[in-house]
Write an enzyme that holds these catalytic residues in place. Structure first.
Site, PDB file in Angstrom:
ATOM      1  N   HIS A   1       1.442   5.698  -1.762  1.00  0.00           N
ATOM      2  CA  HIS A   1       1.187   6.179  -3.049  1.00  0.00           C
ATOM      3  C   HIS A   1       3.052   6.461  -3.983  1.00  0.00           C
ATOM      4  O   HIS A   1       3.371   7.347  -3.110  1.00  0.00           O
ATOM      5  CB  HIS A   1       0.702   7.326  -2.505  1.00  0.00           C
ATOM      6  CG  HIS A   1      -0.367   7.195  -1.675  1.00  0.00           C
ATOM      7  ND1 HIS A   1      -1.460   6.916  -2.591  1.00  0.00           N
ATOM      8  CD2 HIS A   1      -1.351   6.376  -0.288  1.00  0.00           C
ATOM      9  CE1 HIS A   1      -2.307   6.278  -1.518  1.00  0.00           C
ATOM     10  NE2 HIS A   1      -2.318   5.913  -0.478  1.00  0.00           N
ATOM     11  N   LEU A   2       2.983   6.869  -4.815  1.00  0.00           N
ATOM     12  CA  LEU A   2       4.232   6.989  -5.741  1.00  0.00           C
ATOM     13  C   LEU A   2       4.072   8.456  -6.518  1.00  0.00           C
ATOM     14  O   LEU A   2       4.543   8.737  -7.177  1.00  0.00           O
ATOM     15  CB  LEU A   2       4.621   6.202  -6.526  1.00  0.00           C
ATOM     16  CG  LEU A   2       5.103   4.469  -6.206  1.00  0.00           C
ATOM     17  CD1 LEU A   2       5.716   3.601  -7.268  1.00  0.00           C
ATOM     18  CD2 LEU A   2       5.950   4.920  -4.992  1.00  0.00           C
ATOM     19  N   ARG A   3       2.367   8.551  -6.358  1.00  0.00           N
ATOM     20  CA  ARG A   3       1.838   9.919  -6.989  1.00  0.00           C
ATOM     21  C   ARG A   3       2.263  10.384  -8.531  1.00  0.00           C
ATOM     22  O   ARG A   3       1.918  11.259  -8.890  1.00  0.00           O
ATOM     23  CB  ARG A   3       2.616  11.314  -5.927  1.00  0.00           C
ATOM     24  CG  ARG A   3       2.359  11.279  -4.783  1.00  0.00           C
ATOM     25  CD  ARG A   3       1.013  11.552  -4.367  1.00  0.00           C
ATOM     26  NE  ARG A   3       0.692  11.181  -2.595  1.00  0.00           N
ATOM     27  CZ  ARG A   3      -0.314  11.340  -2.588  1.00  0.00           C
ATOM     28  NH1 ARG A   3      -1.104  10.578  -2.701  1.00  0.00           N
ATOM     29  NH2 ARG A   3      -0.588  11.472  -0.581  1.00  0.00           N
TER      30      ARG A   3
ATOM     31  N   HIS B   1       0.919  -1.398   0.049  1.00  0.00           N
ATOM     32  CA  HIS B   1       0.179   0.333  -0.265  1.00  0.00           C
ATOM     33  C   HIS B   1       0.383   1.060   0.209  1.00  0.00           C
ATOM     34  O   HIS B   1       1.295   1.976   1.084  1.00  0.00           O
ATOM     35  CB  HIS B   1      -0.898   0.009   1.102  1.00  0.00           C
ATOM     36  CG  HIS B   1      -2.054   0.737   1.245  1.00  0.00           C
ATOM     37  ND1 HIS B   1      -3.292   0.515   1.757  1.00  0.00           N
ATOM     38  CD2 HIS B   1      -1.988   2.470   0.815  1.00  0.00           C
ATOM     39  CE1 HIS B   1      -3.601   2.245   1.324  1.00  0.00           C
ATOM     40  NE2 HIS B   1      -3.148   3.060   1.058  1.00  0.00           N
TER      41      HIS B   1
ATOM     42  N   ASP C   1       1.189   3.025   3.609  1.00  0.00           N
ATOM     43  CA  ASP C   1       0.448   3.802   2.976  1.00  0.00           C
ATOM     44  C   ASP C   1       0.816   4.597   3.034  1.00  0.00           C
ATOM     45  O   ASP C   1       1.249   5.883   3.351  1.00  0.00           O
ATOM     46  CB  ASP C   1      -0.556   3.931   4.082  1.00  0.00           C
ATOM     47  CG  ASP C   1      -1.859   4.935   3.726  1.00  0.00           C
ATOM     48  OD1 ASP C   1      -1.441   5.081   2.354  1.00  0.00           O
ATOM     49  OD2 ASP C   1      -2.284   4.515   4.384  1.00  0.00           O
TER      50      ASP C   1
HETATM   51  O1  DOR Z   1      -4.025   8.852   4.587  1.00  0.00           O
HETATM   52  C1  DOR Z   1      -4.531   9.090   3.862  1.00  0.00           C
HETATM   53  N1  DOR Z   1      -3.236   9.514   2.350  1.00  0.00           N
HETATM   54  N2  DOR Z   1      -5.179   8.440   3.341  1.00  0.00           N
HETATM   55  C2  DOR Z   1      -5.309   7.868   2.512  1.00  0.00           C
HETATM   56  O2  DOR Z   1      -6.056   7.301   2.229  1.00  0.00           O
HETATM   57  C3  DOR Z   1      -4.866   8.404   0.569  1.00  0.00           C
HETATM   58  C4  DOR Z   1      -3.383   8.686   1.548  1.00  0.00           C
HETATM   59  C5  DOR Z   1      -3.253  10.068   0.003  1.00  0.00           C
HETATM   60  O3  DOR Z   1      -4.007   9.438  -1.176  1.00  0.00           O
HETATM   61  O4  DOR Z   1      -2.359  10.500   0.800  1.00  0.00           O
END
Ligand code: DOR
Length: 429
Positions: A67-69, A65, A310
């Site tokens: 996020h590479l953006r 899980h 995350d």
């Molecule tokens: O804290 C979070 N950041 N929770 C999420 O569900 C999305 C994520 C994000 O994309 O920044």
């Protein structure tokens, strides 16, 4: 020519560290020699030699899980910087979330991420595709086409799928393709712009609170839908004791549900938030100490299967907007292992094997990946960890573009020293 890692240690099944020498060839672990014969220097001539100087060799960490953006938010992170940050944290396989711009909801975007990852990434990147177009919850994406393009599972992470019918249709479709549905569980009608959990901190600062039920209502709904459709349903970043209760019961009933938890939800509660600093703002939010205990126990009894970070980088300008207006999310790659090692293994609560299992073998098992094991014939994805190294968390040193962490200044022990992916050293200190 291959690579010999000499003077390393391996964990055996009894959680003991034993001397080991590892030979890597053509991207695979070709030989592992343990015990007394690991000390004999014989076979290494003509090969590259890495002297591990007594560090632990573990399977490369897996993070399902992140996020590479990219595409769209390159000012927060790119595949190049995100995978470097992952490598520094000891991760060799990461699964990126589709809440990019555009959303990863078409074969074209899946191809873009895969190609970028091959060209500019330094660890293995696998990609989710979204459940609904643009993650708007209105129309399903084309699951078969996304699978054919290379997506391995579906999620609208960042938002919950609000319509039960939409989720049921998604699960039925995914089940027919033998693919999992991964859910960010959040009922928007109970949240209404609240930045932190409903609890002591929210009351003290006059903020609206996100109640535990907003997560658990979706977990309960989705478990029933998973039972009805037979899909493999995986719950994102579990944070409440109510969700855990429901997942525990579903597992007892034999429903195909798995779940993940983040390091911050195991270590921090809303009582720890020092003030209105948005580096402590993430979604789900930090919950009560009672929820933290429930998360720890759920991981220990197998109700929660795996640990994920995350990793959610944001810019300093965005995070400076304050608790109410800043975006949710904290970075996670570069602190996850030492944080959990320090807080749970050095304190004697968990064995090192237990922690590594939840970050390597178990995620591979849940999602059917070949990685996650340090064995002859397995992919040569591994991390050398200096279990004695103590270091203070300094976001200025992060390889991530994101500096948004609540762990600044924490003194932690057990830092990755080198990361090897497909038989190549991709990062070393
Ligand atoms: O804290 C979070 N950041 N929770 C999420 O569900 C999305 C994520 C994000 O994309 O920044």
């Amino acid at each position: 020519m291959g690579i010999w890692i000499i003077n390393s240690k391996l964990l055996n099944e009894q959680n003991e560290q034993i001397a080991a020498k590892i030979y890597i060839e053509e991207g695979k672990i070709a030989r592992i020699i343990t015990g007394g014969s690991a000390e004999d220097g014989g076979q290494t001539e003509g090969h590259e030699v890495i002297d591990a100087q007594g560090k632990l060799a573990a399977p490369g960490l897996i993070d399902m899980h992140v996020h590479l953006r990219e595409p769209g938010f390159e000012y927060k992170e790119t595949i190049a910087t995100g995978t470097r940050s992952a490598a520094r944290g000891g991760f060799t396989t990461i699964a990126c979330m589709p809440n990019t711009r555009p959303v990863i909801d078409t074969p074209k975007t899946v191809h873009f991420v895969k190609e970028k990852a091959e060209q500019e990434g330094i660890v293995n990147v696998i990609t989710y595709a979204s459940i609904t177009k643009n993650e708007l919850g209105r129309e399903l994406t084309d699951f078969a086409a996304l699978r054919d393009a290379g997506a391995f599972a579906f999620t609208d992470d960042g938002v919950g799928v609000q319509s039960a019918q939409m989720m049921k249709d998604a699960m039925a479709k995914a089940a027919s393709l033998g693919m999992p549905i991964i859910a960010h569980c959040e009922d928007n009608t109970l949240v209404e712009g609240a930045p932190v959990t409903d609890g002591a901190f929210a009351r003290k600062h006059g903020l609206k609170g996100i109640p535990n039920e907003s997560e658990a209502i979706h977990v309960g709904r989705d478990i029933l839908l998973a039972e009805a459709t037979g899909v493999h349903y995986h719950v994102c970043h579990v944070s409440t004791e109510q969700s855990i209760r429901l997942i525990r019961q579903a597992k007892q009933l034999g429903i195909k549900v798995t779940a993940e938890v983040c390091p911050h939800h195991l270590v921090l509660s809303d009582e720890d938030i020092p003030g209105l600093d948005a580096n402590w703002k993430m979604n789900p939010p930090l919950r009560s100490p009672r929820d933290v205990q429930a998360c720890i126990e759920a991981l220990e009894d197998g109700t929660i299967d795996i640990i994920v970070t995350d990793h959610a980088p944001h810019s300093e300008e965005e995070k400076a907007k304050g608790m109410q207006a800043a975006p949710f999310g904290i970075v996670g790659f570069e602190t996850a292992f030492p944080l959990l090692y320090t807080k749970f293994v050095l304190t004697g609560r968990w064995t090192l094997s237990f922690l590594l299992d939840k970050m390597t073998r178990k995620p591979a098992e849940v999602f059917g990946l070949a990685q996650g094991t340090l064995a002859e014939g397995a992919p040569a994805d591994l991390v050398l960890i200096d279990l004695n190294k103590e270091q203070v968390v300094d976001p200025a040193q992060f390889l991530s573009k994101g500096r948004n962490t609540p762990f600044t200044g924490w003194s932690l022990q057990g830092w990755p020293a080198a990361t090897i992916v497909n038989g190549k050293v991709v990062w070393s200190e």
